[in-house]
Design a protein around this motif. Structure first.
Motif, PDB file in Angstrom:
ATOM      1  N   LEU A  30       0.897  -1.462  -0.042  1.00 60.60           N
ATOM      2  CA  LEU A  30      -0.089   0.347  -0.256  1.00 60.60           C
ATOM      3  C   LEU A  30       0.442   1.302  -0.006  1.00 60.60           C
ATOM      4  O   LEU A  30       2.026   1.007   1.020  1.00 60.60           O
ATOM      5  N   TYR A  31       0.376   1.941  -1.474  1.00 60.70           N
ATOM      6  CA  TYR A  31       1.897   3.679  -1.054  1.00 60.70           C
ATOM      7  C   TYR A  31       0.866   4.695  -1.439  1.00 60.70           C
ATOM      8  O   TYR A  31       0.791   5.748  -1.341  1.00 60.70           O
ATOM      9  N   GLY A  32      -0.983   4.478  -1.144  1.00 59.82           N
ATOM     10  CA  GLY A  32      -1.472   5.365  -1.037  1.00 59.82           C
ATOM     11  C   GLY A  32      -3.252   4.806  -1.515  1.00 59.82           C
ATOM     12  O   GLY A  32      -3.514   3.903  -0.634  1.00 59.82           O
ATOM     13  N   THR A  33      -4.008   6.134  -0.881  1.00 60.73           N
ATOM     14  CA  THR A  33      -5.219   6.396  -1.230  1.00 60.73           C
ATOM     15  C   THR A  33      -5.741   5.166  -1.959  1.00 60.73           C
ATOM     16  O   THR A  33      -5.653   5.473  -3.409  1.00 60.73           O
ATOM     17  N   GLY A  34      -6.797   4.468  -1.474  1.00 61.37           N
ATOM     18  CA  GLY A  34      -7.248   3.454  -2.923  1.00 61.37           C
ATOM     19  C   GLY A  34      -6.873   2.185  -2.990  1.00 61.37           C
ATOM     20  O   GLY A  34      -7.184   1.211  -3.484  1.00 61.37           O
ATOM     21  N   GLY A  73      -2.429   2.046  -5.202  1.00 62.34           N
ATOM     22  CA  GLY A  73      -3.125   3.512  -4.319  1.00 62.34           C
ATOM     23  C   GLY A  73      -2.634   4.493  -4.937  1.00 62.34           C
ATOM     24  O   GLY A  73      -1.605   5.048  -5.694  1.00 62.34           O
ATOM     25  N   GLN A  74      -2.756   5.011  -4.569  1.00 65.05           N
ATOM     26  CA  GLN A  74      -3.348   6.702  -5.375  1.00 65.05           C
ATOM     27  C   GLN A  74      -1.390   7.551  -5.131  1.00 65.05           C
ATOM     28  O   GLN A  74      -1.423   7.717  -3.517  1.00 65.05           O
ATOM     29  N   VAL A  75      -1.088   7.318  -6.584  1.00 63.38           N
ATOM     30  CA  VAL A  75       0.401   8.066  -5.863  1.00 63.38           C
ATOM     31  C   VAL A  75       0.610   9.666  -7.092  1.00 63.38           C
ATOM     32  O   VAL A  75       0.462   9.359  -7.465  1.00 63.38           O
ATOM     33  N   PHE A 116      10.899   9.656  -3.300  1.00 58.73           N
ATOM     34  CA  PHE A 116      10.610   8.260  -2.983  1.00 58.73           C
ATOM     35  C   PHE A 116       9.171   7.653  -2.840  1.00 58.73           C
ATOM     36  O   PHE A 116       8.313   8.309  -2.413  1.00 58.73           O
ATOM     37  N   LEU A 117       9.076   5.882  -3.310  1.00 58.38           N
ATOM     38  CA  LEU A 117       7.849   5.390  -3.027  1.00 58.38           C
ATOM     39  C   LEU A 117       8.474   4.192  -1.991  1.00 58.38           C
ATOM     40  O   LEU A 117       8.976   3.442  -2.135  1.00 58.38           O
ATOM     41  N   VAL A 118       7.592   4.871  -1.190  1.00 61.06           N
ATOM     42  CA  VAL A 118       7.147   4.288   0.109  1.00 61.06           C
ATOM     43  C   VAL A 118       6.566   3.584   1.244  1.00 61.06           C
ATOM     44  O   VAL A 118       5.372   4.365   1.108  1.00 61.06           O
ATOM     45  N   GLN A 119       6.279   2.513   1.483  1.00 55.25           N
ATOM     46  CA  GLN A 119       5.008   1.926   1.814  1.00 55.25           C
ATOM     47  C   GLN A 119       4.332   2.047   2.777  1.00 55.25           C
ATOM     48  O   GLN A 119       4.852   2.800   4.537  1.00 55.25           O
ATOM     49  N   TRP A 120       3.127   2.429   2.972  1.00 52.67           N
ATOM     50  CA  TRP A 120       2.286   3.210   4.254  1.00 52.67           C
ATOM     51  C   TRP A 120       2.692   1.686   5.325  1.00 52.67           C
ATOM     52  O   TRP A 120       3.024   0.666   5.227  1.00 52.67           O
ATOM     53  N   ILE A 121       2.408   2.838   7.051  1.00 52.48           N
ATOM     54  CA  ILE A 121       2.798   1.901   8.252  1.00 52.48           C
ATOM     55  C   ILE A 121       1.262   1.975   8.668  1.00 52.48           C
ATOM     56  O   ILE A 121       0.310   2.517   8.515  1.00 52.48           O
ATOM     57  N   TRP A 122       1.357   1.089   9.584  1.00 51.88           N
ATOM     58  CA  TRP A 122      -0.480   0.833  10.864  1.00 51.88           C
ATOM     59  C   TRP A 122      -0.175   1.675  11.998  1.00 51.88           C
ATOM     60  O   TRP A 122       0.782   1.736  12.280  1.00 51.88           O
ATOM     61  N   SER A 123      -0.655   2.477  11.700  1.00 54.70           N
ATOM     62  CA  SER A 123      -1.315   3.798  12.513  1.00 54.70           C
ATOM     63  C   SER A 123      -1.664   2.823  13.723  1.00 54.70           C
ATOM     64  O   SER A 123      -3.081   2.594  14.134  1.00 54.70           O
ATOM     65  N   PRO A 124      -1.153   3.500  15.108  1.00 54.85           N
ATOM     66  CA  PRO A 124      -1.894   2.734  16.133  1.00 54.85           C
ATOM     67  C   PRO A 124      -2.842   3.870  16.719  1.00 54.85           C
ATOM     68  O   PRO A 124      -4.349   3.627  17.933  1.00 54.85           O
ATOM     69  N   GLU A 125      -2.648   4.971  16.144  1.00 54.14           N
ATOM     70  CA  GLU A 125      -4.192   5.690  15.935  1.00 54.14           C
ATOM     71  C   GLU A 125      -5.345   5.723  15.967  1.00 54.14           C
ATOM     72  O   GLU A 125      -6.363   5.643  16.482  1.00 54.14           O
ATOM     73  N   PHE A 126      -5.357   5.634  13.821  1.00 55.24           N
ATOM     74  CA  PHE A 126      -6.187   5.014  13.450  1.00 55.24           C
ATOM     75  C   PHE A 126      -6.587   3.904  13.386  1.00 55.24           C
ATOM     76  O   PHE A 126      -7.400   3.639  12.447  1.00 55.24           O
TER      77      PHE A 126
END
Length: 353
Positions: free
Chosen positions: A301-305, A312-314, A333-343
């Motif tokens: 996962l790199y972006g919305t959707g 995802g959208q980049v 850079f193109l870097v994958q997303w991370i799991w947020s403990p907040e959201f």
């Protein structure tokens, strides 16, 4: 991921499924949605795949089934986190500079354009230990060691990689920093590693005192440029069997498919190493020998959707280079997303809302 549960190629297999769906759609004369980009870096293509799992547009991968828990172990809360780089094999200076620019973008001395690598690391810094201390937002490259002689051969295993670390820490002035340090071993494109390309693109664990003399958190990432770029440097390379059956390879942001692909794997492993350095802190699942960590939950996962084989959208700049965050010295850079403990979902600085 940990040594037992590492940066896997599950996303690669998900993409095979996506290709199959494409052919089914084509045979029934239904035009599938395709991934395209605008040429302005500040405008994102609004087309998204069908949303069946979540109505959220910002935080992809959210699920009530994910039970990420804290297991009372330490996180890397020291300021700064000292990174010791071990360059194994032959590396061009331009490749070293690219990787170091990414690492130095985590806590830059000057603010980078948004969305930034520093904002991406903010999600990692939300994780705390039992005292309430957060993962440090400060990263420092504290030392470098180069082994261009391949002193442990060109074929490494999970055990011999610890011998590489031992050789590095025994050579002055490369220090043993068992309190604030992590060791990042990067192997060149002509070095093979146990399970590389088949099951892993990188992994993290900690050294055994019997082999190194200390318990030292470390991560390994390999350059897949000549071995399996379609697996470990996706989406900058795609499997040859795909032909015209899916989105083509995207142009890497810095012109080096292997190293640009490594950047995201390095980010993945550093995020997990910082939040789960001894494999007893933050992870999902009940088996500590096969933990699902904060990078695993958002792999691909790199972006919305994003999801289901879709990155995802980049963004895409005027030269056609694809990226989702900015770094120091104008780097992209193109870097994958991370799991947020907040959201309780995957999160990245390039989210659309």
């Amino acid at each position: 991921m940990s040594q037992q549960s590492h940066f896997s190629i599950s996303f690669f297999y998900a993409f095979i499924s996506l290709l199959f769906i494409h052919h089914v759609l084509a045979s029934t004369r239904i035009t599938p949605q395709v991934q395209t980009f605008n040429t302005k870096p500040d405008i994102i293509n609004p087309k998204l795949p069908p949303r069946t799992l979540s109505s959220s547009k910002k935080f992809e991968g959210s699920s009530d089934l994910v039970h990420l828990r804290y297991h009372m172990g330490p996180v890397l809360s020291s300021t700064p986190i000292n990174i010791y780089l071990i360059w194994y094999g032959r590396w061009a200076n331009s490749q070293k500079l690219l990787i170091k620019d990414f690492l130095n973008s985590i806590s830059p001395t000057t603010v980078a354009a948004k969305p930034s690598v520093s904002e991406w690391w903010h999600t990692v810094s939300l994780y705390t230990d039992q005292t309430g201390a957060n993962v440090s937002r400060s990263i420092l490259i504290a030392g470098e060691y180069t082994d261009s002689a391949y002193s442990h051969g060109t074929g490494l295993t999970r055990l011999t990689i610890q011998q590489v670390i031992a050789s590095a820490v025994k050579s002055a002035p490369f220090p043993v920093d068992h309190k604030n340090g992590i060791y990042l071993i990067l192997t060149s494109q002509d070095v093979t590693m146990q399970d590389f390309c088949r099951a892993v693109c990188g992994f993290h664990y900690f050294t055994f005192p019997s082999m190194v003399g200390y318990t030292l958190p470390y991560a390994w990432v390999g350059n897949s440029g000549k071995q399996c770029p379609e697996v470990c440097a996706y989406p900058f390379a795609v499997p040859g069997y795909m032909g015209g059956g899916g989105p083509g390879a995207l142009k890497s942001p810095n012109g080096d498919v292997g190293v640009d692909g490594m950047i995201s794997v390095i980010g993945h492993e550093l995020a997990e190493l910082s939040s789960n350095p001894l494999v007893n802190a933050w992870y999902a699942g009940e088996d500590p020998t096969a933990p699902t960590e904060i990078g695993d939950l958002c792999e691909g996962l790199y972006g919305t959707g994003g999801g289901g084989g879709y990155i995802g959208q980049v963004m895409r700049d005027r030269q056609g280079k694809t990226f989702n965050m900015n770094g120091r010295s104008g780097r992209k850079f193109l870097v994958q997303w991370i799991w947020s403990p907040e959201f309780k979902a995957c999160s990245g600085p390039n989210a659309l809302d």
